[in-house]
Design a protein around this motif. Structure first.
Motif, short mmCIF file in Angstrom:
data_model
loop_
_atom_site.label_atom_id
_atom_site.label_comp_id
_atom_site.label_asym_id
_atom_site.label_seq_id
_atom_site.Cartn_x
_atom_site.Cartn_y
_atom_site.Cartn_z
N TRP A 242 0.82 -1.22 0.00
CA TRP A 242 0.00 0.00 0.00
C TRP A 242 0.86 1.27 0.00
N GLU A 243 2.08 1.15 0.46
CA GLU A 243 2.95 2.33 0.52
C GLU A 243 3.29 2.87 -0.87
N THR A 244 3.22 2.00 -1.87
CA THR A 244 3.63 2.41 -3.23
C THR A 244 2.49 2.28 -4.23
N VAL A 245 1.24 2.40 -3.78
CA VAL A 245 0.10 2.32 -4.70
C VAL A 245 0.19 3.43 -5.74
N PRO A 246 0.07 3.08 -7.03
CA PRO A 246 0.15 4.09 -8.10
C PRO A 246 -1.20 4.75 -8.34
N TRP A 247 -1.55 5.76 -7.55
CA TRP A 247 -2.87 6.39 -7.67
C TRP A 247 -3.08 6.98 -9.06
N LYS A 248 -4.27 6.74 -9.61
CA LYS A 248 -4.55 7.10 -11.00
C LYS A 248 -5.24 8.45 -11.15
N ASP A 249 -5.53 9.10 -10.05
CA ASP A 249 -6.14 10.43 -10.10
C ASP A 249 -5.39 11.31 -9.10
N ASP A 250 -4.45 12.09 -9.60
CA ASP A 250 -3.60 12.90 -8.72
C ASP A 250 -4.39 13.89 -7.88
N ASN A 251 -5.54 14.33 -8.39
CA ASN A 251 -6.34 15.30 -7.65
C ASN A 251 -6.95 14.70 -6.39
N LYS A 252 -7.06 13.37 -6.36
CA LYS A 252 -7.68 12.71 -5.22
C LYS A 252 -6.67 11.85 -4.45
N LYS A 253 -5.42 12.02 -4.76
CA LYS A 253 -4.38 11.20 -4.15
C LYS A 253 -4.32 11.39 -2.64
N MET A 254 -4.23 10.30 -1.90
CA MET A 254 -4.11 10.35 -0.44
C MET A 254 -3.00 9.39 -0.04
N ASN A 255 -1.98 9.88 0.67
CA ASN A 255 -0.90 8.98 1.04
C ASN A 255 -1.33 8.06 2.17
N LEU A 256 -0.56 6.99 2.38
CA LEU A 256 -0.96 5.94 3.32
C LEU A 256 -1.07 6.47 4.74
N GLU A 257 -0.11 7.28 5.16
CA GLU A 257 -0.13 7.80 6.53
C GLU A 257 -1.38 8.64 6.77
N GLU A 258 -1.72 9.47 5.79
CA GLU A 258 -2.92 10.29 5.92
C GLU A 258 -4.17 9.43 5.96
N MET A 259 -4.25 8.41 5.09
CA MET A 259 -5.43 7.55 5.01
C MET A 259 -5.63 6.76 6.30
N MET A 260 -4.55 6.17 6.81
CA MET A 260 -4.66 5.39 8.05
C MET A 260 -4.98 6.31 9.24
N GLY A 261 -4.44 7.51 9.22
CA GLY A 261 -4.70 8.45 10.30
C GLY A 261 -6.15 8.89 10.36
N LYS A 262 -6.86 8.80 9.23
CA LYS A 262 -8.27 9.19 9.17
C LYS A 262 -9.22 7.99 9.29
N THR A 263 -8.65 6.80 9.49
CA THR A 263 -9.48 5.59 9.58
C THR A 263 -10.24 5.55 10.90
N VAL A 264 -11.55 5.48 10.80
CA VAL A 264 -12.41 5.43 12.00
C VAL A 264 -13.08 4.07 12.15
N PHE A 265 -12.95 3.22 11.11
CA PHE A 265 -13.52 1.87 11.19
C PHE A 265 -12.56 0.91 10.50
N TYR A 266 -12.20 -0.17 11.20
CA TYR A 266 -11.31 -1.18 10.65
C TYR A 266 -11.97 -2.55 10.75
N LYS A 267 -12.25 -3.17 9.59
CA LYS A 267 -12.70 -4.56 9.57
C LYS A 267 -11.45 -5.41 9.67
N VAL A 268 -11.24 -6.01 10.82
CA VAL A 268 -9.98 -6.69 11.12
C VAL A 268 -9.77 -7.86 10.16
N GLY A 269 -8.58 -7.94 9.57
CA GLY A 269 -8.27 -8.94 8.56
C GLY A 269 -8.19 -10.35 9.09
N HIS A 270 -8.68 -11.29 8.30
CA HIS A 270 -8.57 -12.73 8.55
C HIS A 270 -8.90 -13.13 9.97
N HIS A 271 -10.02 -12.60 10.45
CA HIS A 271 -10.59 -13.00 11.75
C HIS A 271 -9.63 -12.72 12.92
#
Length: 462
Positions: A342-371
């Protein structure tokens, strides 16, 4: 100011499995998203269970409404089998748009190549299963269990398995042409205000190395003794290719002992003693001592690895509530390599680009992976989830036989990860089996949590 309300509903499956309904509501429209629908064991009562869930969905969204978006994260029974158990009910309910991973696209050259490689290994496992099915005893039963779950749900390739049938069903049932999503895609909810919700696609990764990297590295796991548990795939493939032990297994020539030959301690094995040993070895009453098929234990490890590899192909979605910037993270069963990419995702719309740190910092709900398994949430990324309102839902049920009945039970949720999630969320965790967990500093917002006999639900009001 936004007046959008988000309801996240996790259905109780009474075993391992994922089934979520997410509804975005404003003054003009409700938009209903289903993410996965499946259970691990698929017992005789499974069709009844999933038909009841579909009926509840119809009652919730209205008799004249259909699902606006359906997502299947990856081809495992516990994420897809429900679509077949309740196929007719889902058809009646209706699906406007279905999205799958790029790996499910039968026209994608990279997906085709991975499918062919995977199919060859699966065929070898089927042959091995044929050998093991004739064996009896604890070891054989353990291997049969692992292979049965894997071989009966051939990943990527469509066949008569539940996952294969479910994939074909989902490809055909949507009113709109199916979409295959890749990391970097940004999807607006079709037919909904694009300035209210958008979906950022984080995985599965496109590079083979990340796809195959399922185990956390040092300092990526909350369970330091379990990091970097990868197995020697090439060695085990050699076992499967040749049908006999490879250089790392005890039947390699350099480990064998022969009569009339000296060992390193200058001892000689007599011909008579060898005859006695051989006679006892082939005697049926001593069958329990025989070890000539013990090399097959590697198949069990390989099956588990391949199972984890499939988890790592999970479609990962981050729903952004645009005005507030809050993020809902659904990771399927993504494992370490998927997360790392996820750190190197090639975002296809630069106007809506959100880096990983910013995205995780704004996460208010996490569906925990693999139980809640130890290798499905890596520490560096969870550390970035710092929002004061973070909530975690874990689709886990301690009554599942993998957790309650195995000699070596699955540790779900993993102890140290669970402890960290409690700390990160200030106790705002919900499980399928326990609902809202008991916690000394529980501080759920008033009216945000609802529990029903069929589901648990969390509401986010903007």
């Amino acid at each position: 100011m936004s007046n959008i309300t988000t309801n996240i509903r996790m259905y109780k499956l009474e075993e391992l499995g994922d089934c979520f309904l997410v509804t975005f509501s404003d003054d003009s429209k409700d938009y209903n998203v289903m993410i996965d629908c499946g259970s691990y064991w698929n017992r005789n009562d499974s069709p009844k269970k999933f038909k009841r869930i579909v009926k509840n969905i119809q009652e919730t969204i209205g008799n004249n409404a259909s699902l606006d978006l359906v997502v299947a994260t990856h081809q495992h029974n516990d994420h897809m089998s429900g679509f077949m158990h309740a196929k007719n009910a889902f058809t009646s309910l209706g699906m406007e748009q279905v999205v799958l991973s790029w790996l499910d696209d039968e026209t994608d050259p990279e997906a085709i190549a991975i499918a062919e490689e995977h199919g060859k290994v699966m065929n070898k496992l089927r042959n091995i299963k044929g050998i093991i099915d004739k064996k009896k005893g604890g070891f054989a039963e353990t291997v049969k269990s692992s292979l049965s779950q894997l071989v009966d749900e051939r990943t990527f390739k469509t066949d008569n398995s539940l996952t294969g049938q479910a994939t074909q069903f989902l490809k055909s049932v949507g009113k709109q042409p199916i979409k295959y999503l890749s990391p970097g895609d940004i999807l607006d909810l079709p037919g909904y205000d694009k300035d209210k919700v958008r979906i950022h696609i984080l995985g599965p990764p496109k590079d083979s190395k990340s796809l195959k990297s399922k185990n956390p590295r040092k300092k990526e796991s909350f369970h330091t003794r379990l990091h970097d548990l990868s197995i020697a795939i090439d060695d085990i493939k050699e076992v499967l290719d040749t049908g006999h032990a490879d250089k790392h297994f005890p039947f390699n020539k350099k480990y064998r002992q022969y009569p009339h030959k000296k060992d390193k301690n200058d001892k000689v094995f007599s011909h008579q003693s060898t005859k006695t040993i051989f006679k006892e070895y082939i005697d049926k009453k001593y069958d329990w001592k025989r070890i000539d098929h013990d090399w097959l234990s590697s198949v069990n490890r390989f099956a588990l690895h391949l199972n984890g590899y499939t988890n790592n192909t999970s479609l990962v979605l981050a729903f952004e509530l645009v005005e507030s910037g809050k993020v809902l993270l659904f990771v399927g069963d993504a494992q370490a390599g998927n997360w790392r990419s996820w750190e190197t995702v090639p975002w296809k719309d630069d106007n809506k680009k959100m880096n990983l740190e910013e995205m995780m910092g704004k996460t208010v709900f996490y569906k925990v992976g693999h139980h809640g398994s130890h290798n499905a949430t890596i520490k560096p990324t969870l550390d970035l989830m710092t929002h004061k309102d973070l909530v975690a839902f874990i689709p886990v049920d301690k009554r599942d036989p993998n957790i309650s009945s195995r000699k070596i039970p699955w540790k779900m949720p993993a102890k140290n990860l669970y402890k960290e999630l409690k700390k990160k969320t200030k106790g705002r965790i919900a499980r399928m089996d326990e609902g809202k967990i008991k916690y000394s500093s529980n501080n759920w917002p008033r009216g945000s949590f609802k529990e029903h006999e069929l589901y648990v639900e969390y509401r986010i009001k903007e």
